[in-house]
Design a protein around this motif. Structure first.
Motif, PDB file in Angstrom:
ATOM      1  N   LEU A 456       0.839  -1.188   0.000  1.00 54.10           N
ATOM      2  CA  LEU A 456       0.000   0.000   0.000  1.00 54.10           C
ATOM      3  C   LEU A 456       0.879   1.244   0.000  1.00 54.10           C
ATOM      4  O   LEU A 456       2.074   1.182   0.243  1.00 54.10           O
ATOM      5  CB  LEU A 456      -0.919   0.001   1.225  1.00 54.10           C
ATOM      6  N   GLY A 457       0.261   2.381  -0.290  1.00 54.77           N
ATOM      7  CA  GLY A 457       1.001   3.639  -0.307  1.00 54.77           C
ATOM      8  C   GLY A 457       1.530   3.969  -1.691  1.00 54.77           C
ATOM      9  O   GLY A 457       1.147   3.373  -2.697  1.00 54.77           O
ATOM     10  N   ARG A 458       2.444   4.936  -1.746  1.00 52.57           N
ATOM     11  CA  ARG A 458       2.997   5.370  -3.030  1.00 52.57           C
ATOM     12  C   ARG A 458       3.881   4.280  -3.618  1.00 52.57           C
ATOM     13  O   ARG A 458       4.762   3.749  -2.946  1.00 52.57           O
ATOM     14  CB  ARG A 458       3.813   6.645  -2.839  1.00 52.57           C
ATOM     15  N   TYR A 471       1.852  10.737  -8.095  1.00 49.39           N
ATOM     16  CA  TYR A 471       2.340   9.416  -7.742  1.00 49.39           C
ATOM     17  C   TYR A 471       1.283   8.363  -8.043  1.00 49.39           C
ATOM     18  O   TYR A 471       0.079   8.603  -7.901  1.00 49.39           O
ATOM     19  CB  TYR A 471       2.674   9.347  -6.246  1.00 49.39           C
ATOM     20  N   ARG A 472       1.749   7.198  -8.463  1.00 44.51           N
ATOM     21  CA  ARG A 472       0.880   6.025  -8.485  1.00 44.51           C
ATOM     22  C   ARG A 472       0.832   5.484  -7.071  1.00 44.51           C
ATOM     23  O   ARG A 472       1.862   5.335  -6.415  1.00 44.51           O
ATOM     24  CB  ARG A 472       1.423   4.957  -9.445  1.00 44.51           C
ATOM     25  N   LEU A 483      -5.883   1.036  -7.022  1.00 47.89           N
ATOM     26  CA  LEU A 483      -4.863   1.950  -7.525  1.00 47.89           C
ATOM     27  C   LEU A 483      -5.484   3.317  -7.781  1.00 47.89           C
ATOM     28  O   LEU A 483      -6.572   3.429  -8.348  1.00 47.89           O
ATOM     29  CB  LEU A 483      -4.252   1.416  -8.819  1.00 47.89           C
ATOM     30  N   VAL A 484      -4.755   4.352  -7.363  1.00 47.43           N
ATOM     31  CA  VAL A 484      -5.193   5.719  -7.599  1.00 47.43           C
ATOM     32  C   VAL A 484      -3.993   6.532  -8.072  1.00 47.43           C
ATOM     33  O   VAL A 484      -2.846   6.088  -7.991  1.00 47.43           O
ATOM     34  CB  VAL A 484      -5.786   6.360  -6.322  1.00 47.43           C
ATOM     35  N   ALA A 485      -4.280   7.725  -8.548  1.00 50.50           N
ATOM     36  CA  ALA A 485      -3.232   8.701  -8.862  1.00 50.50           C
ATOM     37  C   ALA A 485      -3.359   9.844  -7.865  1.00 50.50           C
ATOM     38  O   ALA A 485      -4.404  10.483  -7.782  1.00 50.50           O
ATOM     39  CB  ALA A 485      -3.385   9.225 -10.279  1.00 50.50           C
ATOM     40  N   GLU A 486      -2.313  10.071  -7.101  1.00 47.36           N
ATOM     41  CA  GLU A 486      -2.310  11.135  -6.102  1.00 47.36           C
ATOM     42  C   GLU A 486      -1.474  12.300  -6.614  1.00 47.36           C
ATOM     43  O   GLU A 486      -0.289  12.148  -6.917  1.00 47.36           O
ATOM     44  CB  GLU A 486      -1.722  10.631  -4.783  1.00 47.36           C
TER      45      GLU A 486
END
Length: 719
Positions: A456-458, A471-472, A483-486
């Motif tokens: 988890l995390g970046r 960041y993915r 999955l997200v784009a931050e």
């Protein structure tokens, strides 16, 4: 499932069932590009020129339908230089001219070929070879010229001369107090920058007056490489420099042994310089710190080129591609390939030439897509110019090779094509490729969203813009990891930028439409203010299909569906009183479900992002806006009467520009040629629809994006 360490291109193509070879051309939807009507999908020799004697053919240039090159022969053991000009379509010799003295690489801009000839520079009409003007000098060569708007700047030892590009009239001449020959020049809108034995120099571009001299360490020769964000970047034998363009004040100096004051030693990106010394160093332009270094196993490389998210360069034995952000090796040719000579990167293909042949290599995977064998000859150089790949050999042969249409190679190019093409310089200028180009990052077999043990995390940084980085990231949700784009503001953003970012994110998050790329979570601090305990950020979902800055669908029908989906989305927003106003390809996502990456694309597959934020941060981006309506580009006010507020006609124009770009393969000019002249399967009825959407007068455009879509679909699909 996706195979382990799958490349972005392999992910685009699907996991299996393609049956392709290294040299095939394959579309992003998993179908072969061969057979798509109106699209050239492979390389083929258009014509050749053979001197029929031992000769050197110098790298050619192309302008106004003419290919110009320099040929050197040695009759009677004396060097003879001749300029040849060929019809780009047929290879017919338009003209040739024997030179009186030594010469080097020609240059060509706007129909004029600039050719060094001994102690003079010749400006020749590229179409017929007639002489337009000449400039006397002692040692002018291709590295001594910079060609700006209507002015040519020439360096001759320690003298710099500016002449009118039309007639050769001298505008000014300046003697610079350098102990030896000057190097350059490099231009920006206000100054001419040079390097020399006493450091760096800046001259006023209009008058030639010397504005400043920034000295280097004793004995260092300097090269002025480029200007980025008010910083002159250059290098010497011992270091890389960052200087304020206004007064030459040194911002930083980074030691880097064994480099050389030549343009082939490095390249300058938006926020990083990549310079060869004993190793290749990526140097942060803000701080001068080395972000990473890369050392080859044998000898050092040269001539690095930054393209999208990769740095490409040759060594004497190999060709290498690195991740520009981390320095991680992406691929290299094997030792036996001998592709040590450099070409360039265009439309997702890397053109290189070696001892035995030339090749086009997939920029993403490193696989050969096409080869040209020289038989008993040896390669010298390769380049791409428009729809041609040009290759020269040591035996005196020039090959002109048809390149695949950009319509066929755009999917293979992914972000690299868009980010480095002329329109792409505008498309990626705001937030970088990261925020709205997250669809095709590497995936690993065995990672299931329901697996509680996944990381988890970046995961990695996807991109960086002037004030943001993305960041993915994998986050835990009630439905399992996703999955997200931050996207986050960079440290140091001023209060006004933070407030603009916060307001735009909150307004975007309030949009309620099935076709709007949603903001799933965000934190912008109290009123977007400078909360020292938090950095403003937001998250959008991972979109398996990616944005149009990642890839294009290969078929014309699917491109129509994408443009149609965008038109419907902005129309729905218009009904809620919201206009996008900044639409470009990186805002358009193909929302194919992640479990079916090869599913058919329809208008309902499209999501649109970048709402409010693109406009809020427009003032801090450096890039142009390639889809800007003419009234905006010229400083007009659009249909709203306020240059800072957008309306329906702005979005109608941008949707029309997107449709034209997708189907014709080019960003429309203010008076665009019919799309059917670029893609012969398109109809005249479709030309009429696009012409109306792109009308210079906002009042002549469609009244709504939905009205455009109705006629667009009819002309493109239902005739």
């Amino acid at each position: 499932m996706v195979p382990p360490e799958t490349s972005r291109r392999a992910f685009l193509l699907g996991a299996s069932g393609l049956g392709t070879t290294d040299q095939s051309t394959v579309g992003a939807t998993g179908q072969s590009a061969v057979g798509v009507p109106g699209i050239d999908t492979d390389h083929g020799i258009r014509w050749t020129f053979d001197t029929r004697e031992e000769a050197t053919v110098y790298p050619a240039v192309r302008t106004r339908g003419v290919v110009v090159t320099l040929v050197r022969t040695e009759p009677d053991e004396e060097m003879l230089y001749e300029v040849y000009a060929f019809d780009a379509e047929t290879g017919e010799t338009r003209w040739r001219r024997e030179l009186d003295g030594h010469s080097t690489f020609p240059r060509a801009v706007d129909g004029t070929a600039y050719v060094p000839d001994g102690d003079r520079l010749l400006a020749l009409d590229a179409t017929d070879g007639s002489e337009r003007w000449r400039l006397r000098g002692e040692s002018i060569d291709f590295r001594s010229l910079a060609i700006g708007d209507r002015t040519v700047f020439a360096v001759d030892d320690a003298r710099v001369t500016a002449v009118d590009a039309t007639n050769g009239d001298e505008r000014w001449t300046t003697e610079v107090g350098s102990d030896g020959r000057l190097r350059g020049p490099t231009l920006d809108g206000e100054r001419v920058y040079l390097g020399g034995h006493r450091g760096f120099y800046a001259l006023d571009r209009e008058t030639g007056r010397e504005q400043w001299n920034a000295e280097t360490q004793p004995g260092e020769r300097a090269w002025a490489a480029g200007v980025r964000n008010g910083l002159l970047v250059g290098w010497s034998e011992q270091a890389v420099y960052g200087l304020r363009v206004a007064d030459g004040t040194r911002r930083w100096r980074t030691s880097h042994d064994d480099t050389r004051p030549f343009p082939t030693m490095g390249t300058v990106g938006d926020d990083t310089a990549y310079v060869w010394g004993q190793s290749l160093a990526a140097i942060d332009l803000r701080t001068g710190e080395k972000r990473w270094t890369f050392q080859t196993d044998t000898v050092r490389g040269n001539s690095p080129e930054l393209h999208g998210g990769s740095v490409y360069f040759p060594t004497d034995e190999e060709f290498v591609a690195l991740d520009a952000d981390s320095g991680r090796e992406r691929w290299r040719t094997d030792d036996r390939s001998q592709l040590g000579y450099w070409g360039n990167v265009v439309d997702g293909l890397v053109y290189v030439v070696g001892e035995t042949g030339a090749a086009a290599i997939d920029a993403g995977s490193g696989r050969r897509r096409w080869t040209l064998d020289f038989e008993n000859d040896r390669g010298l150089w390769a380049d791409a110019a428009g729809d041609l790949a040009l290759v020269g050999t040591r035996g005196g042969t020039l090959y002109a090779v048809d390149r695949p249409s950009a319509l066929a190679t755009a999917p293979a190019a992914t972000a690299e094509q868009f980010a480095t093409s002329p329109p792409g310089l505008g498309l990626f200028g705001l937030l970088g490729a990261g925020l709205l180009g997250v669809g095709y990052r590497q995936a690993k077999r065995g990672i299931r969203e329901s697996d509680p043990d996944v990381e988890l995390g970046r995961l990695d940084r996807l991109g960086r813009g002037p004030v943001t980085e993305t960041y993915r990231k994998r986050v835990r949700t009630p439905d399992g990891p996703k999955l997200v784009a931050e996207t986050r503001l960079l440290d140091g953003a001023d209060a006004e930028t933070r407030r603009a970012f916060a307001e735009a994110v909150e307004r975007w998050a309030d949009l309620d439409s099935d076709a709007v790329l949603p903001i799933r979570d965000y934190d912008v601090g109290p009123d977007g203010g400078p909360d020292t305990d938090s950095t403003p950020w937001f998250e959008t979902p991972y979109v398996a299909g990616g944005s149009l800055a990642d890839s294009w669908p290969i078929g014309d029908r699917e491109r129509v569906e994408v443009a149609s989906g965008v038109a419907r989305t902005v129309h729905a927003a218009h009904r809620e009183g919201v206009a996008h106003g900044r639409l470009v390809p990186r805002h358009v996502f193909v929302g194919v479900p992640s479990e079916t990456p090869r599913a058919r694309i329809t208008a309902d597959s499209v999501l649109v992002g970048g709402w409010f934020l693109a406009d809020a941060l427009a003032g801090v981006r450096d890039a142009d806006d390639p889809y800007a309506p003419p009234e905006r580009d010229s400083g007009g006010s659009g249909d709203s009467g306020d240059s800072g507020v957008f309306g329906v006609s702005d979005d109608v124009y941008r949707v029309g520009a997107l449709a034209y770009h997708l189907l014709a393969g080019a960003v429309p000019s203010p008076d665009p040629t019919p799309a059917s002249s670029r893609n012969r399967v398109l109809s005249e009825e479709l030309d009429d629809v696009l012409t109306r959407a792109l009308a210079a007068d906002p009042g002549d455009r469609y009244d709504s994006a939905l009205a455009f879509d109705d006629e667009f679909r009819w002309a493109a699909l239902d005739r």
